[in-house]
Design an enzyme around this catalytic site. Sequence first.
Site, PDB file in Angstrom:
ATOM      1  N   ASP A 129      -7.974  -5.241  -0.325  1.00 17.93           N
ATOM      2  CA  ASP A 129      -8.440  -6.114  -1.417  1.00 17.93           C
ATOM      3  C   ASP A 129      -8.104  -7.576  -1.222  1.00 17.93           C
ATOM      4  O   ASP A 129      -8.547  -8.424  -2.004  1.00 17.93           O
ATOM      5  CB  ASP A 129      -7.826  -5.624  -2.745  1.00 17.93           C
ATOM      6  CG  ASP A 129      -8.394  -4.281  -3.145  1.00 17.93           C
ATOM      7  OD1 ASP A 129      -7.604  -3.361  -3.429  1.00 17.93           O
ATOM      8  OD2 ASP A 129      -9.621  -4.137  -3.127  1.00 17.93           O
ATOM      9  N   HIS A 166       0.849  -1.202   0.000  1.00 17.62           N
ATOM     10  CA  HIS A 166       0.000   0.000   0.000  1.00 17.62           C
ATOM     11  C   HIS A 166       0.875   1.239   0.000  1.00 17.62           C
ATOM     12  O   HIS A 166       1.932   1.258   0.635  1.00 17.62           O
ATOM     13  CB  HIS A 166      -0.910   0.025   1.249  1.00 17.62           C
ATOM     14  CG  HIS A 166      -2.085   0.929   1.088  1.00 17.62           C
ATOM     15  ND1 HIS A 166      -1.999   2.276   1.327  1.00 17.62           N
ATOM     16  CD2 HIS A 166      -3.333   0.673   0.671  1.00 17.62           C
ATOM     17  CE1 HIS A 166      -3.194   2.825   1.077  1.00 17.62           C
ATOM     18  NE2 HIS A 166      -4.007   1.877   0.678  1.00 17.62           N
TER      19      HIS A 166
HETATM   20  C1  SDX Z   1      -6.187   0.044  -3.048  1.00 10.13           C
HETATM   21  O1  SDX Z   1      -4.363   4.515  -2.088  1.00 10.13           O
HETATM   22  C2  SDX Z   1      -5.337   3.930  -1.499  1.00 10.13           C
HETATM   23  O2  SDX Z   1      -5.795   4.334  -0.457  1.00 10.13           O
HETATM   24  C3  SDX Z   1      -5.932   2.731  -2.240  1.00 10.13           C
HETATM   25  C4  SDX Z   1      -6.947   1.876  -1.491  1.00 10.13           C
HETATM   26  C5  SDX Z   1      -8.230   2.636  -1.244  1.00 10.13           C
HETATM   27  O3  SDX Z   1      -8.923   2.277  -0.279  1.00 10.13           O
HETATM   28  O4  SDX Z   1      -8.599   3.510  -2.080  1.00 10.13           O
HETATM   29  O5  SDX Z   1      -6.387   1.459  -0.260  1.00 10.13           O
HETATM   30  C6  SDX Z   1      -7.335   0.656  -2.316  1.00 10.13           C
HETATM   31  O6  SDX Z   1      -5.961   0.386  -4.175  1.00 10.13           O
HETATM   32  C7  SDX Z   1      -5.317  -0.950  -2.333  1.00 10.13           C
HETATM   33  C8  SDX Z   1      -4.104  -1.415  -3.210  1.00 10.13           C
HETATM   34  C9  SDX Z   1      -4.595  -2.499  -4.156  1.00 10.13           C
HETATM   35  N1  SDX Z   1      -3.494  -2.883  -5.105  1.00 10.13           N
HETATM   36  C10 SDX Z   1      -2.870  -4.041  -5.002  1.00 10.13           C
HETATM   37  O7  SDX Z   1      -3.045  -4.871  -4.114  1.00 10.13           O
HETATM   38  C11 SDX Z   1      -1.886  -4.312  -6.142  1.00 10.13           C
HETATM   39  C12 SDX Z   1      -0.569  -4.897  -5.579  1.00 10.13           C
HETATM   40  N2  SDX Z   1       0.112  -3.839  -4.828  1.00 10.13           N
HETATM   41  C13 SDX Z   1       1.157  -3.087  -5.508  1.00 10.13           C
HETATM   42  O8  SDX Z   1       0.906  -2.873  -6.860  1.00 10.13           O
HETATM   43  C14 SDX Z   1       1.601  -1.858  -4.711  1.00 10.13           C
HETATM   44  O9  SDX Z   1       1.855  -2.298  -3.437  1.00 10.13           O
HETATM   45  C15 SDX Z   1       0.706  -0.638  -4.649  1.00 10.13           C
HETATM   46  C16 SDX Z   1       0.303  -0.154  -6.006  1.00 10.13           C
HETATM   47  C17 SDX Z   1      -0.514  -0.899  -3.845  1.00 10.13           C
HETATM   48  C18 SDX Z   1       1.503   0.466  -3.955  1.00 10.13           C
HETATM   49  O10 SDX Z   1       2.559   0.751  -4.783  1.00 10.13           O
HETATM   50  P1  SDX Z   1       3.664   1.857  -4.411  1.00 10.13           P
HETATM   51  O11 SDX Z   1       3.334   2.604  -3.189  1.00 10.13           O
HETATM   52  O12 SDX Z   1       3.940   2.654  -5.650  1.00 10.13           O
HETATM   53  O13 SDX Z   1       4.875   0.959  -4.023  1.00 10.13           O
HETATM   54  P2  SDX Z   1       6.010   0.521  -5.038  1.00 10.13           P
HETATM   55  O14 SDX Z   1       5.386  -0.066  -6.270  1.00 10.13           O
HETATM   56  O15 SDX Z   1       6.959   1.652  -5.185  1.00 10.13           O
HETATM   57  O16 SDX Z   1       6.679  -0.705  -4.246  1.00 10.13           O
HETATM   58  C19 SDX Z   1       7.764  -0.496  -3.346  1.00 10.13           C
HETATM   59  C20 SDX Z   1       8.558  -1.811  -3.413  1.00 10.13           C
HETATM   60  C21 SDX Z   1       8.997  -2.176  -4.848  1.00 10.13           C
HETATM   61  O17 SDX Z   1      10.148  -2.998  -4.712  1.00 10.13           O
HETATM   62  P3  SDX Z   1      11.638  -2.289  -4.897  1.00 10.13           P
HETATM   63  O18 SDX Z   1      11.630  -1.625  -6.259  1.00 10.13           O
HETATM   64  O19 SDX Z   1      11.767  -1.311  -3.748  1.00 10.13           O
HETATM   65  O20 SDX Z   1      12.592  -3.446  -4.804  1.00 10.13           O
HETATM   66  O21 SDX Z   1       7.695  -2.895  -2.999  1.00 10.13           O
HETATM   67  C22 SDX Z   1       7.516  -3.794  -4.077  1.00 10.13           C
HETATM   68  C23 SDX Z   1       7.875  -3.044  -5.348  1.00 10.13           C
HETATM   69  O22 SDX Z   1       8.294  -3.928  -6.374  1.00 10.13           O
HETATM   70  N3  SDX Z   1       6.103  -4.182  -4.066  1.00 10.13           N
HETATM   71  C24 SDX Z   1       5.648  -5.407  -4.264  1.00 10.13           C
HETATM   72  C25 SDX Z   1       4.259  -5.335  -4.116  1.00 10.13           C
HETATM   73  N4  SDX Z   1       3.906  -4.070  -3.840  1.00 10.13           N
HETATM   74  C26 SDX Z   1       5.054  -3.362  -3.811  1.00 10.13           C
HETATM   75  N5  SDX Z   1       6.296  -6.568  -4.555  1.00 10.13           N
HETATM   76  C27 SDX Z   1       5.497  -7.660  -4.700  1.00 10.13           C
HETATM   77  N6  SDX Z   1       4.154  -7.667  -4.570  1.00 10.13           N
HETATM   78  C28 SDX Z   1       3.496  -6.518  -4.275  1.00 10.13           C
HETATM   79  N7  SDX Z   1       2.175  -6.510  -4.159  1.00 10.13           N
END
Ligand code: SDX
Length: 429
Positions: free
Chosen positions: A364, A307
């Site tokens: 989710d 998140h």
């Molecule tokens: C919602 O914003 C809100 O409030 C949203 C929400 C709401 O109520 O409106 O809470 C609802 O959208 C919840 C999120 C649902 N999405 C997912 O579950 C999709 C999977 N999650 C990821 O795509 C990600 O965690 C996000 C999009 C939710 C957040 O992304 P960020 O903040 O941009 O984080 P990032 O992509 O920069 O990740 C930081 C690190 C990275 O690794 P490094 O480059 O540092 O090595 O964490 C890793 C990412 O690759 N990472 C994950 C991951 N999420 C982040 N690695 C594996 N699996 C994951 N799910």
Amino acid sequence: MNKTAKLDIDGHIYELPLIEGTEGEKALDVGRLRAQSGYITLDPAFANTGACQSAISFIDGELGTLRYRGIDIAELCEKSTFMEVSYLLIYGHLPGEEEYTRFKEKVHHHSLIHEDMKSFFTSYPGHAHPMAILSAMVCSLSVYHPELLQPEQSDEDRDQTITHLLSKVRVLAAFAYKRSVGEAFVYTRPELDYLSNFMHMMFTTPMRPFEPDEVIRKALDVLFILHADHEQNCSTSTVRMVGSSKANLFAALSAGICALWGPLHGGANQAVIEMLESIHASGSGTKRYVDMAKDKGNHFKLMGFGHRVYKKYDPRAAIIKKYCDQVLNHLGIDNPILEIAKELEEAALTDDYFIERQLYPNVDFYSGIIYRALKIPTNMFTVMFALGRLPGWIAHWKELVEDPGMKIARPRQIYTGSREQQYLPIDER
Ligand code: SDX
């Protein structure tokens, strides 16, 4: 005396006001930065940028706290209802007895859509994704309410717009489902509450009326309360962006639905179930998927994990997980998907990759397991999220348009394209 920060650029000192929120959140007010210094700030995806000041929801991502108008979500889930929380978010206080009765009556009164709209649904192919239908229908709804589209609305007209949309969006969602399964549309019943009426419109058939079930009603109420608002998330920011041009609420909500559809946002609840089902079908256990999620060489992410704001367990996920067990036990469902979800959570939460990146289950991760138990089809999961988020989107639009200082949202950019060049006729290229 307002505190300021000093910014030294090429020896010139600029003083920028510091702002502090009710809960101690701190910001640098850069509203005059470009006029004073010629500099803008650059923050792609706005991870460090506050778009507005808002009194609706408060999130503490470090502590895993979420409050609506100051009330913790756990208390609202225990003591309130989705309709009452909708009123709280939109109007800023818990309704008195008479206010609440009048609000519910107005919402119920607006449960009909123009009969002409029914033909719109049958023009879509049966496989159409209901999020595409919902966003189109919410915008189309505006053509039947020209009196509610003017940019400057009286309080009464604004309330009318709000109760029309609160009532009708669930009707459009239920009709989209009925269209997809080839069943007749069903209208609301006066004796049912808001969410029971939604389930009635979804599942009543001429052979078998939907029978309300208190355990299911409570679980759905809690799910919708937990989805109701979440400050400046992607779809809510979209609603505010569209609303800032003085476009009407129908258009702003239609845009918010589209933003929510993405798998990184509300579309994740559908992607989680598809991921869990593929793990189950593979029979290979969760370790392979955890390893894939850690492997930078592929695009796989653990859907429902991570998140932008929560760096702790999403408080909503913890409550939904509890209701998962309750609903599946009540319905006598032994769904291996739930065990796989718990196993995946356990594997990730003990793995350094996830611990170091503070990746926990989000809202989710478990919600789709309950929707599946309620026989809601997977492609309707994000529609359920949209119905839950509706009062939050509306509350933010109302807060925006009632702000006397409202201006159209228009971010700047840093240009990285070609320097000035002349047009070349095609025979010289
Ligand atoms: C919602 O914003 C809100 O409030 C949203 C929400 C709401 O109520 O409106 O809470 C609802 O959208 C919840 C999120 C649902 N999405 C997912 O579950 C999709 C999977 N999650 C990821 O795509 C990600 O965690 C996000 C999009 C939710 C957040 O992304 P960020 O903040 O941009 O984080 P990032 O992509 O920069 O990740 C930081 C690190 C990275 O690794 P490094 O480059 O540092 O090595 O964490 C890793 C990412 O690759 N990472 C994950 C991951 N999420 C982040 N690695 C594996 N699996 C994951 N799910």
